[in-house]
Every structure is written in structure tokens, then in C-alpha cells.
Motif scaffolding. Structure first.
Motif, PDB file in Angstrom:
ATOM      1  N   ASN A 283       0.850  -1.202   0.000  1.00 44.29           N
ATOM      2  CA  ASN A 283       0.000   0.000   0.000  1.00 44.29           C
ATOM      3  C   ASN A 283       0.881   1.245   0.000  1.00 44.29           C
ATOM      4  O   ASN A 283       2.020   1.193   0.468  1.00 44.29           O
ATOM      5  CB  ASN A 283      -0.864   0.048   1.268  1.00 44.29           C
ATOM      6  CG  ASN A 283      -2.002  -0.936   1.201  1.00 44.29           C
ATOM      7  OD1 ASN A 283      -1.977  -1.874   0.403  1.00 44.29           O
ATOM      8  ND2 ASN A 283      -3.009  -0.741   2.047  1.00 44.29           N
TER       9      ASN A 283
ATOM     10  N   SER B 145      -1.659   3.963   3.302  1.00 43.04           N
ATOM     11  CA  SER B 145      -1.919   3.578   4.693  1.00 43.04           C
ATOM     12  C   SER B 145      -1.255   2.231   4.986  1.00 43.04           C
ATOM     13  O   SER B 145      -0.881   1.497   4.065  1.00 43.04           O
ATOM     14  CB  SER B 145      -3.425   3.462   4.952  1.00 43.04           C
ATOM     15  OG  SER B 145      -3.942   2.337   4.266  1.00 43.04           O
TER      16      SER B 145
ATOM     17  N   PRO C 154      -1.943  -1.323   6.678  1.00 45.99           N
ATOM     18  CA  PRO C 154      -3.035  -2.159   7.196  1.00 45.99           C
ATOM     19  C   PRO C 154      -2.657  -2.829   8.528  1.00 45.99           C
ATOM     20  O   PRO C 154      -1.564  -3.381   8.660  1.00 45.99           O
ATOM     21  CB  PRO C 154      -3.207  -3.232   6.117  1.00 45.99           C
ATOM     22  CG  PRO C 154      -2.430  -2.774   4.937  1.00 45.99           C
ATOM     23  CD  PRO C 154      -1.354  -1.883   5.457  1.00 45.99           C
TER      24      PRO C 154
ATOM     25  N   ARG D 276      -8.121   1.733  18.526  1.00 46.73           N
ATOM     26  CA  ARG D 276      -9.094   2.462  17.709  1.00 46.73           C
ATOM     27  C   ARG D 276      -9.834   1.491  16.792  1.00 46.73           C
ATOM     28  O   ARG D 276     -11.056   1.554  16.654  1.00 46.73           O
ATOM     29  CB  ARG D 276      -8.367   3.527  16.881  1.00 46.73           C
ATOM     30  CG  ARG D 276      -9.283   4.357  16.005  1.00 46.73           C
ATOM     31  CD  ARG D 276      -8.536   5.466  15.291  1.00 46.73           C
ATOM     32  NE  ARG D 276      -7.667   4.962  14.226  1.00 46.73           N
ATOM     33  CZ  ARG D 276      -6.903   5.748  13.455  1.00 46.73           C
ATOM     34  NH1 ARG D 276      -6.906   7.056  13.646  1.00 46.73           N
ATOM     35  NH2 ARG D 276      -6.146   5.234  12.513  1.00 46.73           N
ATOM     36  N   MET D 277      -9.096   0.556  16.170  1.00 48.47           N
ATOM     37  CA  MET D 277      -9.715  -0.442  15.302  1.00 48.47           C
ATOM     38  C   MET D 277     -10.671  -1.330  16.087  1.00 48.47           C
ATOM     39  O   MET D 277     -11.801  -1.582  15.654  1.00 48.47           O
ATOM     40  CB  MET D 277      -8.636  -1.294  14.623  1.00 48.47           C
ATOM     41  CG  MET D 277      -9.200  -2.422  13.764  1.00 48.47           C
ATOM     42  SD  MET D 277      -7.899  -3.448  13.015  1.00 48.47           S
ATOM     43  CE  MET D 277      -7.308  -4.371  14.436  1.00 48.47           C
TER      44      MET D 277
ATOM     45  N   GLY E 201     -13.059   1.593  14.746  1.00 43.15           N
ATOM     46  CA  GLY E 201     -12.398   2.571  13.874  1.00 43.15           C
ATOM     47  C   GLY E 201     -11.732   1.920  12.675  1.00 43.15           C
ATOM     48  O   GLY E 201     -11.874   0.722  12.434  1.00 43.15           O
ATOM     49  N   ARG E 202     -10.967   2.704  11.934  1.00 52.70           N
ATOM     50  CA  ARG E 202     -10.361   2.220  10.694  1.00 52.70           C
ATOM     51  C   ARG E 202      -9.349   1.088  10.934  1.00 52.70           C
ATOM     52  O   ARG E 202      -8.713   1.007  11.977  1.00 52.70           O
ATOM     53  CB  ARG E 202      -9.744   3.365   9.889  1.00 52.70           C
ATOM     54  CG  ARG E 202      -8.750   4.247  10.633  1.00 52.70           C
ATOM     55  CD  ARG E 202      -8.196   5.309   9.686  1.00 52.70           C
ATOM     56  NE  ARG E 202      -7.551   4.673   8.543  1.00 52.70           N
ATOM     57  CZ  ARG E 202      -7.672   5.073   7.275  1.00 52.70           C
ATOM     58  NH1 ARG E 202      -8.402   6.135   6.998  1.00 52.70           N
ATOM     59  NH2 ARG E 202      -7.061   4.431   6.304  1.00 52.70           N
ATOM     60  N   LYS E 203      -9.230   0.231   9.929  1.00 51.32           N
ATOM     61  CA  LYS E 203      -8.410  -0.981  10.044  1.00 51.32           C
ATOM     62  C   LYS E 203      -6.970  -0.757   9.582  1.00 51.32           C
ATOM     63  O   LYS E 203      -6.254  -1.716   9.287  1.00 51.32           O
ATOM     64  CB  LYS E 203      -9.053  -2.118   9.238  1.00 51.32           C
ATOM     65  CG  LYS E 203     -10.376  -2.597   9.822  1.00 51.32           C
ATOM     66  CD  LYS E 203     -10.955  -3.742   9.009  1.00 51.32           C
ATOM     67  CE  LYS E 203     -12.176  -4.346   9.699  1.00 51.32           C
ATOM     68  NZ  LYS E 203     -13.288  -3.359   9.873  1.00 51.32           N
ATOM     69  N   SER E 204      -6.581   0.501   9.502  1.00 51.95           N
ATOM     70  CA  SER E 204      -5.211   0.802   9.090  1.00 51.95           C
ATOM     71  C   SER E 204      -4.754   2.105   9.732  1.00 51.95           C
ATOM     72  O   SER E 204      -5.557   2.829  10.331  1.00 51.95           O
ATOM     73  CB  SER E 204      -5.144   0.909   7.565  1.00 51.95           C
ATOM     74  OG  SER E 204      -5.920   2.024   7.139  1.00 51.95           O
TER      75      SER E 204
ATOM     76  N   THR F 264      -3.169   5.650   8.688  1.00 51.15           N
ATOM     77  CA  THR F 264      -2.938   6.410   7.461  1.00 51.15           C
ATOM     78  C   THR F 264      -1.463   6.813   7.373  1.00 51.15           C
ATOM     79  O   THR F 264      -0.781   6.922   8.390  1.00 51.15           O
ATOM     80  CB  THR F 264      -3.798   7.701   7.400  1.00 51.15           C
ATOM     81  OG1 THR F 264      -3.329   8.608   8.411  1.00 51.15           O
ATOM     82  CG2 THR F 264      -5.271   7.406   7.635  1.00 51.15           C
TER      83      THR F 264
ATOM     84  N   GLU G  99      -0.787   9.778   9.479  1.00 53.33           N
ATOM     85  CA  GLU G  99      -0.623   9.472  10.917  1.00 53.33           C
ATOM     86  C   GLU G  99       0.762   8.908  11.205  1.00 53.33           C
ATOM     87  O   GLU G  99       1.357   9.170  12.255  1.00 53.33           O
ATOM     88  CB  GLU G  99      -1.703   8.471  11.356  1.00 53.33           C
ATOM     89  CG  GLU G  99      -3.092   9.096  11.472  1.00 53.33           C
ATOM     90  CD  GLU G  99      -4.212   8.072  11.610  1.00 53.33           C
ATOM     91  OE1 GLU G  99      -5.296   8.458  12.092  1.00 53.33           O
ATOM     92  OE2 GLU G  99      -4.025   6.883  11.222  1.00 53.33           O
TER      93      GLU G  99
END
Lengths: 203, 203
Positions: A109, A112, A114, A162-163, A167-170, A172, A175
Motif C-alpha cells: 500500500n 496507509s 493495514p 481504535r480499530m 475505527g479504521r483498520k489501518s 494512514t 498518521e
């Protein structure tokens, strides 16, 4: 020969130096020698040991041995075994008396990283190491951009949490840029993470 | 099934609890449950982790993987692999931020501990760990007498050096009694080596 690990990840056999030399390279720069992140870290750790800077080793791949043959007058042959999920991170050792512990992961990627690259056991282990005062981090590599980052475990634990909370699975790229330290690639050592440790932990 | 490691040592398969229960024991004391030193240390390390005392793990057995099959819709199977000699000690981890590193060995001898239980790579590794301020030691077990000792790496290095200079190929029991700390066997933790570390290193 292709095969997958039990976690479904494809096993990429390493290209040896010799095989590599036979291939025509459009861009034969140092950063493009076909070395894996693991190779780079093994080289780095060897450098640290040779120069008496730190003693860090990669742990052997955990294997569940099921069947072993013992032929007469030669070494035991493992005839059936399976890859096991590691219960800890891959690398650990000592630097200036301190316990050092890290995991290294890469992604193709570009925007981000993962979190599926990690699993709960490793996260639990990192949490434990942090709570016992060990120096714990992850080395993240964006393979297409050849960028390597040093992210402290405490930050990874935050993004993992967070995940878990929906929340998001990665993480960014932004970040990572904000929370991690960029490690410029060198010749020797290739990935000088000890320099980052010196700065972050004032050792 | 019997087989030997490449170093010629015989592999002794562990007796599981279930198998053991079926056997008639003349002396079913705790100290005689058929547990190996490795079992005892794994139990001890688990206890330390559960109680949040320290994070110490045994490293996986190093294996050279030669051939892997990947059957469709099931896990990869290692079809050919060999035992490799470890380049480090077996156990390491963190206690109060400090790096902990040790090897565990046992002997059926009763009057001395043979140094052939160790190999040069491990000795070199211990030397490195000591020079980097890590806490490094060996746990020695006299299996017939069920006696366990904590010997600091610096002492082991002395006896190793003596052997290299033409001296005896073992450490006498008397020397162990003089230089090592006796670890009384307990219930949980079974082999409380952290207590010795606290005393020796004032942690």
C-alpha cells in the motif's frame, strides 16, 4: 514453488544474490537490490554485533514438528511440520543493558498501513513489554516507496485500540508521518534504528 | 520413535500428563512428576507473565526448512527440514526494563557438570550479552538429585576458558556450590530464578 502461510499470506521465496545478478535491472541502485526487509534488518543487526553496539537477533520461525525420521549415520530429518503463529515479536535483544523488542512489517500500500499485518498475540506481547519498561516498537516499510519508519509500540497500541473500537483498520500514511520517525536507508547499517532509540530514549 | 539431534544428543520425547497418570509411581511426590527442566521453566515463565512480574519466553527451536508443500485449501506442510544449532541461548526477555538472557541444561552426572552441554556460539553470545549490560546466566539441573542452580554467565565463562586452556572439561559440584545459587523447587513458580536476580543484582 509457491505456498501460503497458515494465515493465508503468500510465501515469497528470497532471491539469492547469485540469482539476482543474472537479471537485468533497469535501476541497479542500492535501494533496489531485491533485498527483503528481513535481509536488511539481519544485515543491520550483524553490523551492530560486529561493532559491539548492540546484540539483537531475529527469533527462529516457530514450527510445530509432527514427524521426524532418524536415518542411520545421518542427521534427523523433519518429515512433517507446520508453521505456527508466533506468540511474540520477531526481534529482541539488548542495547546498553535495556531490553529491545520489535516487529518488522511491510506493505505494498502507499497511503496507509493495514493493521491486519499484526495479530492479537503480538499486540498483547508488545503491551506487556511496554509495561515492563522494555523498549518496544515496530519497523514499518512502504515497499513501493522504499520508505521505512520507526513507530513506538505505544502508538501502534493506540491505533489497534481504535480499530477494536470500530475505527479504521489501518494507520494512514499521514498518521505515520506524524507519529513515527523516518529512518533514512543507509549502506551500513542499512536501517539504523539504534540511532532513533538513542534520540527517543536519551540513551 | 527415537531420533538424535545433529549434535548427536538423543531426543527424549516428553511424557504427557495423561500417559504419566497411567504409570504406577513408587514415589508420587511433586518433584517426581516426570516434568522436564523445559516444562518447569515454561511453567515458571507463564507464572511470571500471568502475575505481571516479567516477560520471558523460550525461543522456538531453529529449523532449516528445505521443502514445503502447499495443498489446496489447507495449511502449508513442511516436508523436509533439519534441526539447526542455535546461535543464541534459549530464553530471553525483560524484567524491570532489564534484558534477561539464559540457557538451561541438565545432566545425569552427580559430581560434576560437563561443559559439552554448551557450544561455542552460545558462549560467545553470553559474552556479548554480559558486555552489553544484560543479565545473563545458566540454570543447571542435576536431574538425579533434583537440584537446580543459578550460575552467572561470568562464572561459566571462567570455567569455559579454563577448559580451552587445557583444564578440566566440567565444573565440579563443589565449584557449583561455591559459585552458583541453589534454587529450591517450589510449586508456583516452580523454579523461582527471578528471586535470585533480585538478590544478585539488587533490582
Amino acid at each position: 514453488m509457491n505456498f501460503n502461510y497458515p494465515n493465508g499470506k503468500r510465501y515469497i521465496p528470497k532471491v539469492s544474490e547469485t540469482e539476482f545478478k543474472g537479471k537485468k535491472q533497469s535501476n541497479p541502485s542500492y535501494s533496489n537490490r531485491g533485498m527483503t526487509l528481513e535481509d536488511d534488518l539481519n544485515d543491520t543487526n550483524e553490523y551492530y554485533r560486529e561493532r559491539n553496539i548492540a546484540v539483537i537477533h531475529k527469533k527462529p520461525t516457530p514450527v510445530q514438528i509432527v514427524k521426524v525420521d532418524y536415518p542411520k549415520r545421518s542427521a534427523a530429518v523433519i518429515k512433517e511440520a507446520y508453521f505456527k503463529q508466533a506468540s511474540t515479536t520477531d526481534y529482541n535483544g539488548v542495547y546498553k543493558g535495556k531490553y529491545i523488542d520489535f516487529e518488522a512489517k511491510e506493505t505494498i500500500n502507499t497511503t496507509s498501513f493495514p493493521l491486519k499485518n499484526f495479530h492479537q498475540h503480538q499486540i498483547d506481547h508488545m503491551q506487556e513489554v511496554v509495561s515492563h519498561g522494555g523498549i518496544c516498537f515496530v519497523i514499518l516499510r512502504f515497499s513501493k516507496q522504499e520508505q521505512v519508519y520507526f513507530l513506538q509500540a505505544t502508538h501502534l497500541l493506540f491505533f489497534w485500540e481504535r480499530m477494536k473500537n470500530g475505527g479504521r483498520k489501518s494507520i494512514t500514511k499521514e498518521e505515520i508521518e506524524q507519529n513515527a520517525d523516518f529512518i533514512p536507508l543507509g549502506f551500513r547499517p542499512r536501517i539504523d534504528y539504534i540511532k532513533i532509540i538513542d534520540t527517543l530514549f536519551h540513551l
